[in-house]
Structure formats: structure tokens, C-alpha cells
Design a protein around this motif. Sequence first.
Motif, PDB file in Angstrom:
ATOM      1  N   ARG A 167      49.102  33.173  21.947  1.00  0.00           N
ATOM      2  CA  ARG A 167      50.359  33.774  21.510  1.00  0.00           C
ATOM      3  C   ARG A 167      51.140  34.398  22.642  1.00  0.00           C
ATOM      4  O   ARG A 167      52.227  34.924  22.441  1.00  0.00           O
ATOM      5  CB  ARG A 167      50.068  34.819  20.415  1.00  0.00           C
ATOM      6  N   LEU A 168      50.556  34.339  23.842  1.00  0.00           N
ATOM      7  CA  LEU A 168      51.195  34.922  25.013  1.00  0.00           C
ATOM      8  C   LEU A 168      51.508  33.841  26.035  1.00  0.00           C
ATOM      9  O   LEU A 168      50.810  32.834  26.129  1.00  0.00           O
ATOM     10  CB  LEU A 168      50.283  35.969  25.654  1.00  0.00           C
ATOM     11  N   ASP A 169      52.554  34.065  26.804  1.00  0.00           N
ATOM     12  CA  ASP A 169      52.848  33.250  27.977  1.00  0.00           C
ATOM     13  C   ASP A 169      52.534  34.113  29.190  1.00  0.00           C
ATOM     14  O   ASP A 169      53.397  34.806  29.724  1.00  0.00           O
ATOM     15  CB  ASP A 169      54.310  32.813  27.963  1.00  0.00           C
ATOM     16  N   LEU A 170      51.268  34.099  29.601  1.00  0.00           N
ATOM     17  CA  LEU A 170      50.800  34.884  30.740  1.00  0.00           C
ATOM     18  C   LEU A 170      50.632  33.975  31.953  1.00  0.00           C
ATOM     19  O   LEU A 170      50.026  32.908  31.860  1.00  0.00           O
ATOM     20  CB  LEU A 170      49.448  35.541  30.437  1.00  0.00           C
ATOM     21  N   ARG A 171      51.148  34.403  33.085  1.00  0.00           N
ATOM     22  CA  ARG A 171      50.967  33.677  34.342  1.00  0.00           C
ATOM     23  C   ARG A 171      50.445  34.680  35.363  1.00  0.00           C
ATOM     24  O   ARG A 171      51.179  35.557  35.835  1.00  0.00           O
ATOM     25  CB  ARG A 171      52.287  33.067  34.810  1.00  0.00           C
ATOM     26  N   LEU A 172      49.157  34.562  35.691  1.00  0.00           N
ATOM     27  CA  LEU A 172      48.480  35.529  36.544  1.00  0.00           C
ATOM     28  C   LEU A 172      48.765  35.285  38.022  1.00  0.00           C
ATOM     29  O   LEU A 172      48.760  34.140  38.490  1.00  0.00           O
ATOM     30  CB  LEU A 172      46.977  35.468  36.309  1.00  0.00           C
ATOM     31  N   ASP A 173      48.987  36.366  38.746  1.00  0.00           N
ATOM     32  CA  ASP A 173      49.103  36.304  40.193  1.00  0.00           C
ATOM     33  C   ASP A 173      47.763  35.823  40.754  1.00  0.00           C
ATOM     34  O   ASP A 173      46.724  36.442  40.512  1.00  0.00           O
ATOM     35  CB  ASP A 173      49.427  37.708  40.720  1.00  0.00           C
ATOM     36  N   PRO A 174      47.736  34.710  41.511  1.00  0.00           N
ATOM     37  CA  PRO A 174      46.459  34.215  42.040  1.00  0.00           C
ATOM     38  C   PRO A 174      45.697  35.257  42.859  1.00  0.00           C
ATOM     39  O   PRO A 174      44.466  35.233  42.910  1.00  0.00           O
ATOM     40  CB  PRO A 174      46.875  33.025  42.913  1.00  0.00           C
ATOM     41  N   ALA A 175      46.419  36.198  43.489  1.00  0.00           N
ATOM     42  CA  ALA A 175      45.760  37.214  44.302  1.00  0.00           C
ATOM     43  C   ALA A 175      44.932  38.179  43.465  1.00  0.00           C
ATOM     44  O   ALA A 175      44.089  38.894  44.006  1.00  0.00           O
ATOM     45  CB  ALA A 175      46.794  37.994  45.113  1.00  0.00           C
ATOM     46  N   THR A 176      45.183  38.215  42.151  1.00  0.00           N
ATOM     47  CA  THR A 176      44.424  39.111  41.273  1.00  0.00           C
ATOM     48  C   THR A 176      43.604  38.328  40.252  1.00  0.00           C
ATOM     49  O   THR A 176      43.200  38.870  39.223  1.00  0.00           O
ATOM     50  CB  THR A 176      45.363  40.084  40.544  1.00  0.00           C
ATOM     51  N   ALA A 177      43.345  37.065  40.527  1.00  0.00           N
ATOM     52  CA  ALA A 177      42.597  36.221  39.594  1.00  0.00           C
ATOM     53  C   ALA A 177      41.337  35.649  40.220  1.00  0.00           C
ATOM     54  O   ALA A 177      40.792  34.656  39.738  1.00  0.00           O
ATOM     55  CB  ALA A 177      43.483  35.089  39.077  1.00  0.00           C
ATOM     56  N   GLY A 178      40.827  36.287  41.283  1.00  0.00           N
ATOM     57  CA  GLY A 178      39.608  35.802  41.907  1.00  0.00           C
ATOM     58  C   GLY A 178      38.410  35.837  40.976  1.00  0.00           C
ATOM     59  O   GLY A 178      37.508  34.991  41.067  1.00  0.00           O
ATOM     60  N   TRP A 179      38.397  36.788  40.052  1.00  0.00           N
ATOM     61  CA  TRP A 179      37.302  36.895  39.085  1.00  0.00           C
ATOM     62  C   TRP A 179      37.136  35.622  38.266  1.00  0.00           C
ATOM     63  O   TRP A 179      36.031  35.311  37.811  1.00  0.00           O
ATOM     64  CB  TRP A 179      37.557  38.080  38.151  1.00  0.00           C
ATOM     65  N   ALA A 180      38.233  34.874  38.065  1.00  0.00           N
ATOM     66  CA  ALA A 180      38.172  33.663  37.233  1.00  0.00           C
ATOM     67  C   ALA A 180      37.365  32.558  37.889  1.00  0.00           C
ATOM     68  O   ALA A 180      36.918  31.628  37.203  1.00  0.00           O
ATOM     69  CB  ALA A 180      39.585  33.173  36.929  1.00  0.00           C
ATOM     70  N   VAL A 181      37.171  32.645  39.211  1.00  0.00           N
ATOM     71  CA  VAL A 181      36.374  31.642  39.918  1.00  0.00           C
ATOM     72  C   VAL A 181      35.153  32.287  40.576  1.00  0.00           C
ATOM     73  O   VAL A 181      34.587  31.756  41.534  1.00  0.00           O
ATOM     74  CB  VAL A 181      37.228  30.903  40.975  1.00  0.00           C
ATOM     75  N   GLY A 182      34.756  33.454  40.061  1.00  0.00           N
ATOM     76  CA  GLY A 182      33.562  34.119  40.558  1.00  0.00           C
ATOM     77  C   GLY A 182      33.725  34.819  41.877  1.00  0.00           C
ATOM     78  O   GLY A 182      32.743  35.114  42.557  1.00  0.00           O
ATOM     79  N   ALA A 183      34.975  35.136  42.275  1.00  0.00           N
ATOM     80  CA  ALA A 183      35.231  35.804  43.547  1.00  0.00           C
ATOM     81  C   ALA A 183      36.188  36.972  43.359  1.00  0.00           C
ATOM     82  O   ALA A 183      37.322  36.963  43.867  1.00  0.00           O
ATOM     83  CB  ALA A 183      35.793  34.805  44.564  1.00  0.00           C
ATOM     84  N   PRO A 184      35.787  38.014  42.603  1.00  0.00           N
ATOM     85  CA  PRO A 184      36.682  39.161  42.391  1.00  0.00           C
ATOM     86  C   PRO A 184      36.989  39.864  43.706  1.00  0.00           C
ATOM     87  O   PRO A 184      36.145  39.916  44.612  1.00  0.00           O
ATOM     88  CB  PRO A 184      35.881  40.066  41.446  1.00  0.00           C
ATOM     89  N   SER A 185      38.198  40.402  43.819  1.00  0.00           N
ATOM     90  CA  SER A 185      38.642  41.029  45.069  1.00  0.00           C
ATOM     91  C   SER A 185      38.026  42.400  45.280  1.00  0.00           C
ATOM     92  O   SER A 185      37.948  42.877  46.414  1.00  0.00           O
ATOM     93  CB  SER A 185      40.172  41.167  45.059  1.00  0.00           C
ATOM     94  N   GLY A 186      37.642  43.075  44.189  1.00  0.00           N
ATOM     95  CA  GLY A 186      37.131  44.431  44.285  1.00  0.00           C
ATOM     96  C   GLY A 186      38.220  45.483  44.349  1.00  0.00           C
ATOM     97  O   GLY A 186      37.923  46.677  44.468  1.00  0.00           O
TER      98      GLY A 186
END
Length: 285
Positions: A167-186
Motif C-alpha cells: 500500500r506504500l510507494d517506498l524507495r529506500l536510499d541505498p546508503a541506508t539499505a545495507g541490512w537488506a543484503v546482510g551488510a548493515p552500516s551500523g
Amino acid sequence: MAQGIAQATIGDSEFDRDTTVTRRAPGVYGVELSEGWTIIHAVNGGYLLALLGRALGEALPHPDPLTITAHYLTASRPGPAEIRTETVRAGRSMSTGQASLFQRDEDGADVERIRVTAHYGDLSALPQDVRTSAEPPAIPPYEHCLGRGDAPDGSSPIPGSTAITDRLDLRLDPATAGWAVGAPSGRGEMRAWFGLADGRDADPLSLLLAVDALPPTAFELGLMGWVPTLELTVHIRHRPAPGPLRVAVTTRNLAGGLLEEDAEVWDSEDRLVAQSRQLARAVIA
């Protein structure tokens, strides 16, 4: 807004239908909590706040929430509920109210889910003078950010059974989406373009949803668990201009299993239209 999305006007959007309140008695409104706004099995806190915000807008003499604070007492579930409002004070330019949302438990007893206190006014009547040091968040262009289906396996980058993401049109900044590939920025940051999937433009009520619609900042801290909200305060600063919003959320301190999230929402005219702070519990998976 993304190309190819039909534009829904305010009033005929799914968000409006799912935040409908029906007056049962003075100050009492029946509502139906939609399953479409759930995250895993919990009803989203921003959606719930918008429901209570609509009920208070019906009950109070002023139309717009200026500041609203909610304490989330027990987890809400999809299904029927009742909102009970009270006018605390009604002045010429501002009114104050409180509201609670109740649901019946298995024994038929009323259980209070959320309690809210709010000041309402008329955003269009506020002075237009702006003196600010705040700046819009630096987010890549919409088309360079990550949406549904952009995860490496073709799925949504947001994990779990999340009906709300449809129900949302969300587009995440890649710089804050590292968690999605197992690499959170901390760094405890989350940024995104935000809109409703049916193209409905934002208004003060949907801003109450926007501040609580992004993935938790805890994900970028490496904590991939449930993050239920305990308390959420939202300040609505302007009526947003048409077009997608930019939302930035930060966490500076996680301690004792609790973290704060500070959110800013900016409209298409580079105006800060909403701010919020919430205290949430980090439930580590």
C-alpha cells in the motif's frame, strides 16, 4: 511519484477507506482495523495514529493535528474497534482533545490499545514566516533508490510478511539499505522517498503514517527483530504540497533494549512538513 501509478484523490484512496470512522454516539466512533496495514501480524502504529487522528478531527472544532502524542498500550489486531474521544479544551485558534482505541478480547472485555492527546488547529491559518536551520535530507533521485522487487532475489527489500508495503510507494536510499543484503552500516539511519501506492497526495493525516512507515533504524544497527513502538509524538508543521515526500529517520542511542527514532518529513517544495520522535523496544530475533 512513480510513473504508471494511477492518481487517487483524497477521499477515494484505500488509505481514506481504511481510516473511515463511523459516529456511534457523541465522541464515540466505530472503526475497522484493516489487515492491509499490518507488519507481520501487528497493525502499523502510524496507520493507527491516523485513525485516531481522523476521529479527533471529527470530534474537535479545528481540522488539523498540530501535535499528537500516542502511548501504545497493547498490540492492536485487524478487526473491529471503537475510538472514544473527549474534548479537553476548545479555544478560538486551537483545541485540545484526547482519544483511546479499544478492542474486545476473547472474554468480551474492552481492552485499551492506544491512548492519545493532541492539539488541533488550522494549518492554513498559521503565520507563513519560516526561520530554520534544517535542511532536506540528501537522498538520491527517486529512480536511483530501492523499491519493491529490488532485492537481489527479486523480492521486497523489507523482510517478513508486510502487507503494508503493498500500500506504500517506498524507495529506500541505498546508503541506508545495507541490512537488506546482510551488510548493515551500523549508523542507525533510514531514508526514503514516501508515497501511497495508489498515488494519493499527502495531507496532515497521511503524515501521521509517513513518520512510522520506513523500516526500523534498528535494521541498520544489525538488529533484525520486531521493534514495537511504546510512545510516538508527531508535530505537523505545514500542509504538504503535492508530490512524493522525503523521510529521514535517525537513532542516536540504543540502551537497555530501547531506542529512539527521530523522523523528519519534507515535501516536494523543500519544506519540513512533519517531525516526530518515538521510543521503541528492540526485540532481537
